[in-house]
Design an enzyme around this catalytic site. Structure first.
Site, PDB file in Angstrom:
ATOM      1  N   ASN A  27     -10.302  -0.762   0.482  1.00  0.00           N
ATOM      2  CA  ASN A  27      -8.844  -0.591   0.522  1.00  0.00           C
ATOM      3  C   ASN A  27      -8.257  -1.201  -0.758  1.00  0.00           C
ATOM      4  O   ASN A  27      -8.197  -2.417  -0.907  1.00  0.00           O
ATOM      5  CB  ASN A  27      -8.328  -1.300   1.780  1.00  0.00           C
ATOM      6  CG  ASN A  27      -6.827  -1.252   1.935  1.00  0.00           C
ATOM      7  OD1 ASN A  27      -6.096  -1.063   0.965  1.00  0.00           O
ATOM      8  ND2 ASN A  27      -6.364  -1.443   3.153  1.00  0.00           N
TER       9      ASN A  27
ATOM     10  N   HIS B  72      -3.355   6.794   2.291  1.00  0.00           N
ATOM     11  CA  HIS B  72      -3.802   5.490   1.813  1.00  0.00           C
ATOM     12  C   HIS B  72      -5.162   5.185   2.445  1.00  0.00           C
ATOM     13  O   HIS B  72      -5.341   5.354   3.652  1.00  0.00           O
ATOM     14  CB  HIS B  72      -2.759   4.428   2.199  1.00  0.00           C
ATOM     15  CG  HIS B  72      -3.259   3.027   2.090  1.00  0.00           C
ATOM     16  ND1 HIS B  72      -3.925   2.571   0.971  1.00  0.00           N
ATOM     17  CD2 HIS B  72      -3.212   1.978   2.967  1.00  0.00           C
ATOM     18  CE1 HIS B  72      -4.253   1.297   1.165  1.00  0.00           C
ATOM     19  NE2 HIS B  72      -3.838   0.927   2.362  1.00  0.00           N
TER      20      HIS B  72
ATOM     21  N   CYS C  78       0.816  -1.227   0.000  1.00  0.00           N
ATOM     22  CA  CYS C  78       0.000   0.000   0.000  1.00  0.00           C
ATOM     23  C   CYS C  78       0.847   1.275   0.000  1.00  0.00           C
ATOM     24  O   CYS C  78       0.311   2.375  -0.121  1.00  0.00           O
ATOM     25  CB  CYS C  78      -0.955  -0.014   1.177  1.00  0.00           C
ATOM     26  SG  CYS C  78      -1.885  -1.553   1.267  1.00  0.00           S
TER      27      CYS C  78
HETATM   28  O1  UT7 Z   1      -3.788  -1.528   3.723  1.00  0.00           O
HETATM   29  C1  UT7 Z   1      -2.876  -1.532   4.778  1.00  0.00           C
HETATM   30  C2  UT7 Z   1      -3.027  -2.672   5.637  1.00  0.00           C
HETATM   31  N1  UT7 Z   1      -4.284  -2.910   6.271  1.00  0.00           N
HETATM   32  C3  UT7 Z   1      -4.855  -2.087   7.189  1.00  0.00           C
HETATM   33  O2  UT7 Z   1      -4.479  -0.964   7.364  1.00  0.00           O
HETATM   34  C4  UT7 Z   1      -5.958  -2.672   8.018  1.00  0.00           C
HETATM   35  C5  UT7 Z   1      -5.924  -2.126   9.401  1.00  0.00           C
HETATM   36  N2  UT7 Z   1      -6.864  -2.782  10.289  1.00  0.00           N
HETATM   37  C6  UT7 Z   1      -8.186  -2.729  10.168  1.00  0.00           C
HETATM   38  O3  UT7 Z   1      -8.695  -2.072   9.283  1.00  0.00           O
HETATM   39  C7  UT7 Z   1      -9.019  -3.412  11.222  1.00  0.00           C
HETATM   40  O4  UT7 Z   1      -8.155  -4.046  12.139  1.00  0.00           O
HETATM   41  C8  UT7 Z   1     -10.031  -4.445  10.652  1.00  0.00           C
HETATM   42  C9  UT7 Z   1     -11.163  -3.716   9.962  1.00  0.00           C
HETATM   43  C10 UT7 Z   1      -9.368  -5.380   9.684  1.00  0.00           C
HETATM   44  C11 UT7 Z   1     -10.625  -5.238  11.809  1.00  0.00           C
HETATM   45  O5  UT7 Z   1     -11.240  -4.384  12.748  1.00  0.00           O
HETATM   46  P1  UT7 Z   1     -10.905  -4.474  14.294  1.00  0.00           P
HETATM   47  O6  UT7 Z   1     -11.752  -3.484  14.946  1.00  0.00           O
HETATM   48  O7  UT7 Z   1      -9.418  -4.329  14.477  1.00  0.00           O
HETATM   49  O8  UT7 Z   1     -11.394  -5.936  14.655  1.00  0.00           O
HETATM   50  P2  UT7 Z   1     -10.576  -7.177  15.272  1.00  0.00           P
HETATM   51  O9  UT7 Z   1      -9.825  -7.891  14.202  1.00  0.00           O
HETATM   52  O10 UT7 Z   1      -9.818  -6.767  16.481  1.00  0.00           O
HETATM   53  O11 UT7 Z   1     -11.761  -8.102  15.756  1.00  0.00           O
HETATM   54  C12 UT7 Z   1     -12.675  -7.673  16.815  1.00  0.00           C
HETATM   55  C13 UT7 Z   1     -13.868  -8.596  16.791  1.00  0.00           C
HETATM   56  C14 UT7 Z   1     -13.497 -10.085  16.754  1.00  0.00           C
HETATM   57  O12 UT7 Z   1     -14.474 -10.801  17.482  1.00  0.00           O
HETATM   58  P3  UT7 Z   1     -14.145 -11.372  18.943  1.00  0.00           P
HETATM   59  O13 UT7 Z   1     -12.941 -12.240  18.772  1.00  0.00           O
HETATM   60  O14 UT7 Z   1     -13.866 -10.152  19.755  1.00  0.00           O
HETATM   61  O15 UT7 Z   1     -15.411 -12.087  19.294  1.00  0.00           O
HETATM   62  C15 UT7 Z   1     -13.617 -10.432  15.310  1.00  0.00           C
HETATM   63  O16 UT7 Z   1     -13.892 -11.807  15.076  1.00  0.00           O
HETATM   64  O17 UT7 Z   1     -14.626  -8.340  15.598  1.00  0.00           O
HETATM   65  C16 UT7 Z   1     -14.789  -9.570  14.888  1.00  0.00           C
HETATM   66  N3  UT7 Z   1     -14.788  -9.288  13.475  1.00  0.00           N
HETATM   67  C17 UT7 Z   1     -15.904  -9.128  12.772  1.00  0.00           C
HETATM   68  N4  UT7 Z   1     -17.200  -9.169  13.115  1.00  0.00           N
HETATM   69  C18 UT7 Z   1     -18.107  -8.949  12.148  1.00  0.00           C
HETATM   70  C19 UT7 Z   1     -13.704  -9.149  12.673  1.00  0.00           C
HETATM   71  N5  UT7 Z   1     -14.122  -8.891  11.410  1.00  0.00           N
HETATM   72  C20 UT7 Z   1     -15.477  -8.879  11.449  1.00  0.00           C
HETATM   73  C21 UT7 Z   1     -16.468  -8.657  10.477  1.00  0.00           C
HETATM   74  N6  UT7 Z   1     -17.760  -8.707  10.865  1.00  0.00           N
HETATM   75  N7  UT7 Z   1     -16.177  -8.410   9.177  1.00  0.00           N
END
Ligand code: UT7
Length: 333
Positions: free
Chosen positions: A285, A255, A115
């Protein structure tokens, strides 16, 4: 040796036609439009379909630029494609684009900076143009993430989209350098945060290796923390080197990774909403392509008024990051 100033003389983008909404993703994994919108800002994204690849959308972005700016492809000296999702390991995406647009005199190669691809590619272009090695340099940032997303992994599949951007750089005609400052950083030790491992199969005469599925692995939360820890400091350093303040920047064009990251960075740096260019809602993204898409669309829809001074910020797999302070002139789209 005198350094030749660089001009950004054109920019364009192309996205595939197929739209995938959050509700449609919720038919594949346990998620909802509400969750995706709240946590990422994304409402829909584009995905390649049928025979489309990062090469085909890259060609479209290049062709748009060539047409809009009335460029003779034979005058292009160098094509750099910043891509992490090539359609073939080789030939390089840039070689395929060179053939398609008939830029027969151009040298062509790819770089992988995920990215941060635009910023890394711009720094290479600047070095070649400043030294007098090449004149017209075409950058193509293109990624078809949807091909390597695990569509059963809700933590990853909701954020990515496909797209391509193109930028033309050449020696400045008026002595002004449009690339005021450009700085890159690489932290290879954090490479596991986002990776796409191509294990392949060992020779049958050698010990067997562990074959892994060909999917993007992303530790989203770690990436998030990485960006918020490192980027404000790196942006501060870039402004300092350029002897500029936040108030000298007309537009912050980061980005398009996640709206929460963009909002948090903008707030930390003191950029008001009008100064921040955001279109993640429509495209998700799109990795290397996202900044070029945001610039071109921002100019087309009037959110970006030209001429202006913009701060471009990229970060992603590697981990790589880069900042560029650039002048965007009238007539580049
Ligand atoms: O392009 C450059 C590289 N990429 C980035 O910059 C991405 C940066 N990170 C992000 O955008 C975020 O971390 C994500 C959008 C990918 C994820 O969001 P988050 O708030 O960090 O969620 P998390 O991975 O910490 O997960 C929190 C909870 C989990 O559930 P439990 O374990 O707490 O029960 C996940 O399973 O949210 C759950 N979860 C979802 N729930 C519904 C993760 N993805 C989803 C989803 N729908 N799509």
């Amino acid at each position: 040796m005198q350094s030749i100033p660089v001009m950004i003389s054109g920019i364009s983008y192309s996205v595939p036609k197929t739209i995938v909404t959050n509700d449609e993703i919720a038919t594949l994994v346990d998620t909802s439009d509400e969750w995706i919108k709240t946590r990422t800002g994304i409402e829909e994204r584009r995905v390649v379909s049928g025979g489309e690849t990062s090469v085909t959308i890259g060609i479209e972005a290049a062709q748009k630029l060539i047409k809009n700016r009335n460029i003779n492809p034979k005058e292009i000296d160098l094509i750099i494609s910043a891509t992490s999702i090539p359609s073939k390991a080789y030939p390089a995406v840039a070689c395929e684009i060179q053939a398609a647009i008939e830029a027969d005199n151009a040298v062509a190669f790819d770089i992988t900076a995920a990215c941060s691809g635009l910023i890394y590619a711009m720094s290479i272009a600047k070095a070649y143009i400043s030294s007098g090695t090449y004149k017209k340099v075409l950058l193509i940032m293109t990624d078809a993430n949807s091909k390597f997303v695990d569509w059963t992994d809700r933590r990853v599949c909701c954020i990515f989209g496909d797209g391509a951007g193109a930028m033309l750089l050449e020696p400045s005609k008026d002595g002004e350098d449009d690339i005021i400052q450009i700085d890159l950083t690489t932290i290879g030790k954090l490479g596991d945060y986002i990776s796409l491992e191509i294990t392949g199969k060992n020779c049958p005469l050698a010990e067997r290796n562990e074959e892994k599925p060909l999917y993007i692995h992303m530790e989203g939360r770690e990436v998030y923390k990485f960006v918020m820890t490192i980027m404000p400091e790196k942006i501060g350093e870039t402004l300092k080197r350029a002897k500029l303040k936040e108030s000298d920047i007309d537009y912050f064009i980061p980005h398009q990774a996640n709206l929460r990251i963009i909002d948090a960075l903008s707030e930390r740096l003191g950029f008001t909403k009008e100064k921040v260019i955001v279109n993640i809602q429509k495209y998700g993204n799109t990795s290397a392509a996202s900044i070029a898409i945001a610039i071109t669309e921002g100019i087309q829809n009037g959110k970006i008024k030209l001429p202006c001074t913009a701060l471009l910020t990229g970060f992603g797999a590697g981990m790589t990051c880069g900042n560029a302070i650039v002048k965007l002139r009238e007539g580049i789209v």
